[in-house]
Every structure is written in structure tokens, then in C-alpha cells.
Scaffold this active site. Structure first.
Site, short mmCIF file in Angstrom:
data_model
loop_
_atom_site.label_atom_id
_atom_site.label_comp_id
_atom_site.label_asym_id
_atom_site.label_seq_id
_atom_site.Cartn_x
_atom_site.Cartn_y
_atom_site.Cartn_z
CG HIS A 309 19.79 -32.53 -5.32
ND1 HIS A 309 18.78 -32.72 -6.29
CD2 HIS A 309 19.55 -32.12 -4.07
CE1 HIS A 309 17.76 -32.95 -5.14
NE2 HIS A 309 18.21 -32.70 -3.93
CG ASP A 367 22.21 -31.50 3.29
OD1 ASP A 367 22.03 -32.37 2.36
OD2 ASP A 367 21.53 -31.78 4.31
C1 SDX Z 1 19.75 -34.44 0.13
O1 SDX Z 1 16.66 -36.18 -3.21
C2 SDX Z 1 16.55 -35.37 -2.53
O2 SDX Z 1 15.56 -34.42 -2.91
C3 SDX Z 1 17.51 -35.01 -1.52
C4 SDX Z 1 17.46 -34.00 -0.46
C5 SDX Z 1 16.00 -33.71 0.02
O3 SDX Z 1 15.61 -32.63 0.47
O4 SDX Z 1 15.68 -34.72 0.45
O5 SDX Z 1 17.68 -32.83 -1.39
C6 SDX Z 1 18.62 -34.10 0.54
O6 SDX Z 1 20.10 -35.49 0.10
C7 SDX Z 1 20.69 -33.60 -0.78
C8 SDX Z 1 22.18 -34.32 -1.36
C9 SDX Z 1 23.03 -34.38 -0.14
N1 SDX Z 1 24.29 -35.45 -0.27
C10 SDX Z 1 25.47 -34.77 -0.60
O7 SDX Z 1 25.52 -33.45 -0.40
C11 SDX Z 1 26.29 -35.81 -0.71
C12 SDX Z 1 27.33 -35.30 -1.93
N2 SDX Z 1 26.49 -35.44 -3.12
C13 SDX Z 1 26.81 -36.78 -3.88
O8 SDX Z 1 26.92 -37.79 -2.98
C14 SDX Z 1 25.88 -36.91 -5.19
O9 SDX Z 1 25.74 -35.64 -5.66
C15 SDX Z 1 24.32 -37.21 -4.67
C16 SDX Z 1 24.25 -38.48 -4.30
C17 SDX Z 1 23.79 -36.21 -4.13
C18 SDX Z 1 23.80 -37.42 -6.23
O10 SDX Z 1 24.41 -38.28 -6.77
P1 SDX Z 1 23.74 -38.75 -8.16
O11 SDX Z 1 22.74 -38.12 -9.02
O12 SDX Z 1 23.61 -40.32 -8.26
O13 SDX Z 1 25.19 -38.33 -9.16
P2 SDX Z 1 26.22 -39.16 -9.76
O14 SDX Z 1 26.91 -39.99 -8.39
O15 SDX Z 1 25.63 -40.03 -10.78
O16 SDX Z 1 27.35 -37.93 -9.99
C19 SDX Z 1 27.27 -37.57 -11.36
C20 SDX Z 1 28.77 -37.14 -11.54
C21 SDX Z 1 29.71 -38.23 -11.27
O17 SDX Z 1 30.93 -38.02 -12.16
P3 SDX Z 1 31.15 -39.06 -13.33
O18 SDX Z 1 30.85 -40.25 -13.11
O19 SDX Z 1 30.14 -38.37 -14.46
O20 SDX Z 1 32.41 -38.73 -13.78
O21 SDX Z 1 29.05 -36.20 -10.47
C22 SDX Z 1 30.08 -36.51 -9.65
C23 SDX Z 1 30.13 -38.26 -9.77
O22 SDX Z 1 31.29 -38.58 -9.44
N3 SDX Z 1 29.49 -36.02 -8.33
C24 SDX Z 1 30.51 -35.42 -7.56
C25 SDX Z 1 29.83 -35.20 -6.46
N4 SDX Z 1 28.38 -35.63 -6.74
C26 SDX Z 1 28.47 -36.11 -7.90
N5 SDX Z 1 31.71 -35.30 -7.59
C27 SDX Z 1 32.34 -34.69 -6.38
N6 SDX Z 1 31.56 -34.23 -5.43
C28 SDX Z 1 30.38 -34.59 -5.56
N7 SDX Z 1 29.64 -34.13 -4.37
#
Ligand code: SDX
Length: 432
Positions: A309, A367
Site C-alpha cells: 500500500h 483487497d
Molecule cells: C487500494 O491509496 C489508497 O488508499 C488505495 C486504497 C483505497 O482504499 O483507496 O487503499 C485501495 O488501491 C489498495 C491497493 C490495491 N493494490 C494492490 O493490491 C496491487 C498490488 N500492490 C502494489 O501494486 C503496490 O503495493 C501499490 C500500488 C499498492 C503501492 O505501490 P507503491 O507505494 O508505489 O509501492 P512501490 O511500487 O514503490 O513498492 C515498494 C517496493 C518495490 O520493491 P523495491 O523497488 O523497493 O525493491 O515493494 C515492492 C516493489 O516492487 N512491492 C511489491 C508489491 N507492492 C510493492 N512486491 C510484490 N508484491 C506487491 N504487491
């Protein structure tokens, strides 16, 4: 609010210094007010995904991502899901305080008597293929609502704002149920004024004219909780979309439609549908280690959907409530040992024991469990994000109303760092 605290910004090239005021909120990080930065320094700030940017002041929702806290107008999400109804939370978000009995009854009456949609709207659905994604249908029909309500489009009239808010909150479940029925090829089911909000929604989704449909109180309560959990969440992507659309003074129906569009993405509200697809792809508990490795592999696009998140660096409190509801709903439905739930539970355990996820503070989000409950209730996966939109419409409307009521409302207009070609002369086509 305003403080006498400042930050001094120094241009090391010229030695010039600029004082930037600090604003304090009631909870959470203070902000450095950069509204005068460009005027005084000729520089913009650069924050492409707004990771460090507060886009507005708001009194509706507070999230402490480190502590895993979510509050609406000062009440924690745990207390609200335990003690409130979705309409009571809607009133709280819109009006600022929990309603007394008279206020609640009046509000519920307004919503109940706005649940019908114009009969002409039924014809809008006929233009879609039956296999259209229901989110595509919702984007279209919600924006089209504005063509039926010319009497409530003046956003500067508080009465018209209130009527539009009631219409949107009341009709979004009706339209969502219609999108579901249209995909099934079943007749639309009209709203019933003798049912409460969640009961009415389930009735419109699952009743058929051929026989009476009994709404299970356990499922209605679970649906009501799911709607509360999705109601509002500070300045997330879809809410920010609604605010930006609203800042141009677009009508509220068009603004909510823009929120639906943004919510559709799998990185946002589309994740609940993507979680089920992921659990099905994993297929069995013994393949979890293989998928955990895939999620950690930078060269592999696979991500654990429903994990991570932008704000929560702790367990999303909503996921905790939904995880508990899972058992309740599956027991009520007599769904013994739902295989996907077993995989979800083992996957959560494995991920939370793995340094990759722990170091990056990747926990289950709202989710991760919602899809399992919705699937057990009989909703097709394409409807999961639509259900998210039904709950979030309350938050979008409340945030839109709060913004319009701000005396300093101006159109949102971010700037950029231009990295394209410098000025160059035009070259006629025969010279290229
Ligand atoms: C919602 O904003 C809100 O409030 C949203 C929400 C709401 O109520 O409105 O809460 C609803 O959208 C919840 C989120 C739902 N999405 C998912 O579940 C999709 C999977 N999650 C990822 O896509 C991700 O975690 C995000 C998009 C939710 C957040 O992305 P960020 O904050 O941009 O995180 P990031 O991409 O910078 O990740 C940081 C690190 C990275 O690794 P490094 O580059 O540091 O090595 O964490 C890793 C990412 O690769 N990472 C994951 C991951 N999410 C982040 N690795 C594996 N699986 C994941 N799900």
C-alpha cells in the site's frame, strides 16, 4: 493550521534564502506551505506520484500508515464497522458528526426515496454487449445521470449539492445491481423501500421475479460492513481524480464517473478482482513458495495482488475486519473449506514470514480478503470493483462537497519538468 514555524530554503548557488511557512494539522505530519515557492524562487517542486505532497486540507479521514490506523471524523474504522451502519457513516462523512435518531431517519428517508433511476436509463444498458465489463457500464451510466437531473447541477447552490449527493448515494447501488443483472441476462429488479440500504442492494442483485428472495441478515450485515470499509480513504488515486475533475466545476455526476474510471485500475480498486485471479493461478497451497519467489523477482512482472500500500506500512485495518468477516460469511453460506481462502491464509502467512515483504512493509490491504467474501456471496469477479465503487461513492461525494465548500476553490493545474526538444525550426516534408 497556521504556525509561526518556518523552513528556510537556501539556494546554494546564489546564497539566497527563502522562508517557507509550516502548517500543522490536528493529526499526522505537518506540511511545508510551498504555494509561494514558484513566485519567490522561479522553481517548481517535483513529486510525480505525489508521494510527499499534501494536495488539500481535509476533515474527513485520517490514516496513520505506520500504525495501521484509519479514522473517519475521529472515529476508528473498527468502531464504525462494529457499531455503525453504512448510511450512518455516510451521514458522518457528509455532515461531520454521527446523526441523532431524527437526523438518521430523515437522511435514510432521503436516500431510500431516491433509489429509483429514470426509466429511460434502462435503455442505456441496451447499448452495451452483455459481456461488457460492468465498470465500463458504470463509467457510462453514472456520467449519464447528469442528463436527467438539470435541477441539481448548480454546484454553488447548497440545496442542489445536497440533492445531487443524495441521488448519487441512493442510485449507485441500483445502477450496480442493474449492471450485474444486465450481464446475466436477467430482468432488472426494482429497489424496495421496505429494505435497508444493504438489504435492498442484495435484493436487487440476487432476486428474480419468478420467486420471493429472502435477504439473509448475516449477508446484509456483512455487505453493510464491506461498504463501510470502502467508504473513504483520504486522497487515494480515485478520490484525487474526483477532486481534480471537481476543481474545474464539472457536475458531480461527471466527477463521480471519473472516480469510477480511476478506481478500475488493478493497482487500485481493480486489485480485488486481480486477487482472485492470482489465487486461482497459484491453484494450491504447495505452489505458494514458487509464487512468493516470483513476486520478489524484479524481472518477473508478477506482484502479490492485495499486498502492499502507498500509505499503510502496517496491516491495513480494513483487511483485518474483512478477514474476520470471511469466516462469518462462509459459515452462513455453508461454504466449507473454500480452497481459495485456504490459499489466501497460507499466502499471507508465508509472505509475512519473508524478509522481502517484511523489509518493504508489504501487508495485506483491503483487497486481499474482500474478493473471497464477495465470491462466496455469489458475485462474479467482474463485479468486485463495482462493489468497491458503491462503497467509495460516499467518500467521493463527501470529498467533492468538502472541496466545493472551500472558499479558496481554484482549478487544479499541476506544472511539469519539461524534458522535450528545445525550440527548433520547422522542416518541410520534402526536406525530412
Ligand atoms: C487500494 O491509496 C489508497 O488508499 C488505495 C486504497 C483505497 O482504499 O483507496 O487503499 C485501495 O488501491 C489498495 C491497493 C490495491 N493494490 C494492490 O493490491 C496491487 C498490488 N500492490 C502494489 O501494486 C503496490 O503495493 C501499490 C500500488 C499498492 C503501492 O505501490 P507503491 O507505494 O508505489 O509501492 P512501490 O511500487 O514503490 O513498492 C515498494 C517496493 C518495490 O520493491 P523495491 O523497488 O523497493 O525493491 O515493494 C515492492 C516493489 O516492487 N512491492 C511489491 C508489491 N507492492 C510493492 N512486491 C510484490 N508484491 C506487491 N504487491
Amino acid at each position: 493550521m497556521k504556525t509561526d514555524k518556518t523552513f528556510t530554503l537556501r539556494n546554494d548557488e546564489t546564497g539566497e534564502e527563502f522562508k517557507l511557512p509550516v502548517l500543522d494539522g490536528i493529526e499526522g505530519p505537518s506540511v511545508i506551505d510551498v504555494r509561494k515557492l514558484y513566485g519567490e524562487t522561479g522553481y517548481f517542486t517535483f513529486d510525480p506520484s505525489y508521494t510527499s505532497t499534501a494536495s488539500c486540507k481535509s476533515r474527513l479521514t485520517f490514516i496513520d500508515g505506520d500504525e495501521g490506523v484509519l479514522m473517519h471524523r475521529g472515529y476508528t474504522i473498527e468502531e464504525l464497522t462494529e457499531n455503525s451502519t453504512f448510511l450512518e457513516v455516510a451521514y458522518l462523512l457528509l455532515e461531520g458528526d454521527l446523526p441523532n435518531k431524527k437526523q438518521y431517519d430523515e437522511f435514510e428517508h432521503h436516500i431510500t426515496y431516491h433509489t429509483l433511476v429514470h426509466e429511460q436509463l434502462h435503455k442505456f444498458f441496451q447499448g452495451f454487449r452483455r459481456d461488457a465489463h460492468p465498470m465500463a457500464v458504470m463509467c457510462g451510466v453514472v456520467a449519464a445521470l447528469s442528463s436527467f437531473y438539470h435541477d441539481s447541477l448548480d454546484i454553488w447552490d447548497p440545496k442542489q449539492r445536497e440533492i445531487s449527493a443524495h441521488r448519487l448515494i441512493a442510485k449507485i447501488p441500483t445502477l450496480a445491481a442493474m449492471a450485474h443483472k444486465y450481464a446475466l441476462g436477467q430482468p432488472f429488479v426494482y429497489p424496495r423501500n421496505d429494505l435497508n440500504y444493504a438489504e435492498n442492494f442484495l435484493h436487487m442483485c440476487f432476486a428474480v421475479p419468478a420467486e420471493p428472495y429472502h435477504v439473509s441478515p448475516v449477508l446484509a450485515r456483512a455487505m453493510d460492513k464491506i461498504l463501510i470499509l470502502h467508504a473513504d480513504h483520504e486522497q487515494n488515486a480515485s478520490t484525487s481524480t474526483v477532486r481534480l475533475a471537481g476543481s474545474s466545476q464539472a457536475n458531480p455526476f461527471a466527477c463521480i464517473s471519473s472516480g469510477i474510471t480511476s478506481l478500475w485500475g488493478p493497482a487500485h480498486g481493480g486489485a480485488n478482482q486481480a486477487v482472485l485471479a492470482m489465487l486461482r493461478e497459484i491453484g494450491s497451497v504447495d505452489r505458494i513458495p514458487e509464487f512468493i519467489e516470483k513476486a520478489k523477482d524484479k524481472d518477473d512482472p508478477f506482484r502479490l495482488m492485495g499486498f502492499g500500500h502507498r500509505v499503510y506500512k502496517n496491516y491495513d485495518p480494513r483487511a483485518g475486519v474483512l478477514k474476520a468477516s470471511c469466516d462469518e460469511v462462509l459459515d452462513e453460506l455453508g461454504v466449507e473449506n473454500e480452497p481459495l481462502l485456504a490459499i489466501a491464509r497460507e499466502l499471507e502467512k508465508a509472505a509475512l514470514a519473508d524478509d522481502y515483504f517484511v523489509e518493504r512493509k508489504l501487508f495485506p490491504n483491503v483487497d486481499f480478503y474482500s474478493g473471497i467474501i464477495l465470491k462466496a456471496m455469489g458475485f462474479p469477479e467482474e463485479m468486485f470493483t463495482v462493489l468497491f465503487a458503491v462503497g467509495r461513492t460516499v467518500g467521493w461525494v463527501a470529498q467533492w462537497k468538502e472541496m466545493i465548500e472551500e472558499p479558496t476553490l481554484r482549478i487544479g493545474r499541476p506544472r511539469q519538468l519539461y524534458t522535450g526538444p528545445a525550440k527548433r525550426d520547422y522542416v518541410p516534408i520534402d526536406k525530412r
